[in-house]
Write a protein that holds these residues in place. Sequence first.
Motif, PDB file in Angstrom:
ATOM      1  N   ILE A 264       0.719  -1.213   0.028  1.00  0.00           N
ATOM      2  CA  ILE A 264      -0.064   0.085   0.123  1.00  0.00           C
ATOM      3  C   ILE A 264       0.907   1.293   0.028  1.00  0.00           C
ATOM      4  N   CYS A 308      -0.914   0.526   7.769  1.00  0.00           N
ATOM      5  CA  CYS A 308      -1.842   0.570   6.662  1.00  0.00           C
ATOM      6  C   CYS A 308      -2.786  -0.573   6.900  1.00  0.00           C
ATOM      7  N   LYS A 312      -6.746   0.175   6.630  1.00  0.00           N
ATOM      8  CA  LYS A 312      -7.692  -0.477   5.296  1.00  0.00           C
ATOM      9  C   LYS A 312      -8.772  -1.133   5.954  1.00  0.00           C
ATOM     10  N   TYR A 317      -8.774  -2.525  -1.264  1.00  0.00           N
ATOM     11  CA  TYR A 317      -7.499  -1.366  -1.669  1.00  0.00           C
ATOM     12  C   TYR A 317      -7.971  -0.264  -2.545  1.00  0.00           C
ATOM     13  N   ILE A 320     -10.016   2.797  -1.324  1.00  0.00           N
ATOM     14  CA  ILE A 320      -9.554   3.693  -0.033  1.00  0.00           C
ATOM     15  C   ILE A 320      -9.293   5.177  -0.467  1.00  0.00           C
TER      16      ILE A 320
END
Length: 320
Positions: A264, A308, A312, A317, A320
């Motif tokens: 990420i 992260c 999250k 993902y 986000i």
Amino acid sequence: MTADNSALLSFVSKDKTNSYEQPEWKVPKPCVICGELFLPYQKRSVVCSQDCRLVHVANNNRARWQPKDHPETNCIICNTTFKPRQKNGKYCSTSCSNKRLRTVVVDCLACKRVVRRNAHGSRDAKQYCSKQCAVDHKVAINEEIRALRRIAENNKPKAVVNTCVLNEIRAIKRIARAARVSKSCKHCGEIVYSKYLLLHPNCRKEYEKTIRLAYRQKYKHTEVYKANKKAWRNKRKALERGAKVAENVNPDFILERDKYRCYICGIKTPKKLRGTFEDNAPEVDHIIPLSKGGLHVESNLRCACRKCNGLKSDRVYQLI
């Protein structure tokens, strides 16, 4: 122009030759043939010249072939008294030797025929008419000898032995024969009277159980068992959280595959921080959360840092 090498050459002076000591045998001695004195060339020299040597050799040969003093005997052909040159001489001359009988009349021991054979043939020339008769007769004699030996062996008086003693001897031999092929049981240690078995039938299940337990205890200390245990634990947790499909995936394999880098934010997540509460501690995250229908498979797992992964939560993902 050649170099002068005369200094390298060494010559024997006359003083040195005159001072040479002669051996003891180098003195004049008389010749054995003519009697004249001569200086011997070798230690064993006994003649003075070549002519004397030829005479000396002829005398030695003549002395070597002279007839020995054998007792007189009579010739078997002409009955003349003579002195033989050999120890067992039978003939007085060559003419008498040529008149000797070269054949003899033989009464065959096998076929009973009377034939005339060469007197100087094989060993059986004066007993059999041919070599085949000699072989057949000797074979028959050997067979009769073997038959007589068998008869004598069978007619020997047999020792009287009690039957109880014989039975005991047979039992002892049977026990010794079984003991040679017997082995001790691996579980209880008692004797197994069998050539191929190593366990009693009653001890097999208990022995296999102990072996299995020992193998498990030894297997628990291996790295393979520890890796499989992590995969089984993660699979069980994924199924408890509602995953429809879960595979045995080792989390250490996912972290090493992503080289301990968060997918990420891209920061490094050191391996030594695994299991700590640091923000950059490495963790395994599902790209599609299990609550959204994600699967616990290798393609849906990524390495993420603790910060992260917490931000999250259960979102995708890309959203986000």
